[in-house]
Motif scaffolding. Sequence first.
Motif, PDB file in Angstrom:
ATOM      1  N   GLU A 110       0.258  78.669 -37.303  1.00 44.97           N
ATOM      2  CA  GLU A 110       0.948  77.548 -36.662  1.00 44.97           C
ATOM      3  C   GLU A 110      -0.015  76.753 -35.785  1.00 44.97           C
ATOM      4  O   GLU A 110       0.006  75.521 -35.771  1.00 44.97           O
ATOM      5  CB  GLU A 110       2.132  78.076 -35.845  1.00 44.97           C
ATOM      6  CG  GLU A 110       3.172  78.788 -36.691  1.00 44.97           C
ATOM      7  CD  GLU A 110       4.299  79.379 -35.866  1.00 44.97           C
ATOM      8  OE1 GLU A 110       4.480  78.924 -34.725  1.00 44.97           O
ATOM      9  OE2 GLU A 110       4.992  80.285 -36.367  1.00 44.97           O
ATOM     10  N   ARG A 118       4.060  72.660 -39.917  1.00 49.29           N
ATOM     11  CA  ARG A 118       5.397  72.203 -39.513  1.00 49.29           C
ATOM     12  C   ARG A 118       6.141  71.552 -40.683  1.00 49.29           C
ATOM     13  O   ARG A 118       7.369  71.596 -40.741  1.00 49.29           O
ATOM     14  CB  ARG A 118       5.278  71.241 -38.334  1.00 49.29           C
ATOM     15  CG  ARG A 118       5.041  71.962 -37.013  1.00 49.29           C
ATOM     16  CD  ARG A 118       5.159  71.034 -35.836  1.00 49.29           C
ATOM     17  NE  ARG A 118       3.997  70.168 -35.693  1.00 49.29           N
ATOM     18  CZ  ARG A 118       2.886  70.514 -35.038  1.00 49.29           C
ATOM     19  NH1 ARG A 118       2.793  71.713 -34.482  1.00 49.29           N
ATOM     20  NH2 ARG A 118       1.878  69.674 -34.940  1.00 49.29           N
ATOM     21  N   GLU A 121       7.249  74.762 -42.814  1.00 52.89           N
ATOM     22  CA  GLU A 121       8.088  75.765 -42.150  1.00 52.89           C
ATOM     23  C   GLU A 121       9.565  75.688 -42.543  1.00 52.89           C
ATOM     24  O   GLU A 121      10.206  76.742 -42.728  1.00 52.89           O
ATOM     25  CB  GLU A 121       7.936  75.651 -40.640  1.00 52.89           C
ATOM     26  CG  GLU A 121       8.575  76.812 -39.892  1.00 52.89           C
ATOM     27  CD  GLU A 121       8.270  76.753 -38.407  1.00 52.89           C
ATOM     28  OE1 GLU A 121       8.390  77.794 -37.735  1.00 52.89           O
ATOM     29  OE2 GLU A 121       7.903  75.659 -37.909  1.00 52.89           O
TER      30      GLU A 121
END
Length: 323
Positions: A110, A118, A121
Motif C-alpha cells: 500500500e 488503491r 484494492e
Amino acid sequence: MIEVESISKRWGDVVALDDVSLSVGRGEVCGLIGADGAGKSTLFDILVTLTRADGGSARVGGYEIGREWREVRRTVGYMPAAFSLYGDLSVRENLEFFARIYRKPAGGIEELMGDIWRQIEPFSRRPAAKLSGGMKQKLALCCAMIHDPEVLMLDEPTTGVDPTSRSEFWDALRRLAVERGKTILVSTSYMDEAARCDRVSLLHRGELLDTLVPGEVAEHYRGTLYEISTEDMKLNARLLGVLRDWSLCRGCYSFGDRIHLGMALDGMHVETVLGYLRAQGFDTGGAVRVRQAGPTVEDLFIQLTSSAQSAADDEDDLSTTCI
C-alpha cells in the motif's frame, strides 16, 4: 545498476542476441524497443537469471548474473511478457503468495504503490483471471514490487492495455524512478511510451542499433523528413507508390492518417517534394499538403532497421555471388 557487456545468445542457428551492451543507472527508466523476435525477451531472461548467455557478462544491482544469481533474484522485480499470476487466486491471495516467497508483509504494498494499489484494492477478492487487462498488469506490477526491489525489469507490460491504464501505469513507473530511485528496464512496442523514457535502446534481430535520449532523435536521424497529408484518403495508396519510386526517397510509409517521407539529403526544401508531386499529376494546391517534420523515435527506428536490413541483404547477395 544494470551493466550489460557484449551479451550474445543463440538458439540453434538463430542469433537471438549479438554482442549487446547497455547500461541503466539508478533512478533511470530505460526503454527497450524492437519488433517481435528482436531479442528483447531473451535479454530479460538472461538478466533475471532464467537463461544463460553464450558470451559476455552482466551485473544487476552490483551482482554478477552467473556467480551471484541468488542475489540478483532478490534484487530484481520481474514482469514477463505473458501474464504469469495465478488466475484462480484472488488479488489479495496473489499478493500474499508473493509476499510469503520474499518473506515480506503484504500490507507494505500500500505504501510502495500508492495510487496503483488503491485502484486495485476494491477488487481484492476478485480472481485475478477475471480482472480487466489494465488491472491485471497493475496487479502484476504490485506483485513484482512486493519485496521493494532496487531494479525492475518489465517485458512489454502494457501490451493490449487501454490507453488510460497505460498512462497510469507509466505515471507509476516514473514515480518509482524519481521518488524511490528504482532502476527500470522496460520493453514496449508503443512509441509514445518510448518517449516517456530517459533513454531508449533500439534492438533489431539481436543487434543493438542505437541508444538515445528521446528528445535528441533529430540528432541521430539522417537526412530530412517530410509529412504529407491529404483531404482525400483514397489518394494515400497512390501517393505511397509514387513516392517510393522516387530516386531521392529513403523510406516512405504510412504514419497514422498521414505519410512520412525520408529524403536522402539534408538541406532540401518542401518545394522539392511539391514539385515532384506536381510532375506526377497531383494537385498540390489543396488536395495534397507537405511540411517538413521533426522525426520521432518511430521514424528513427524505421530508418535504422531499414538500413540494417539493406546491409544484411547486401551481405546475402555477396555471399551468393561468391558461391
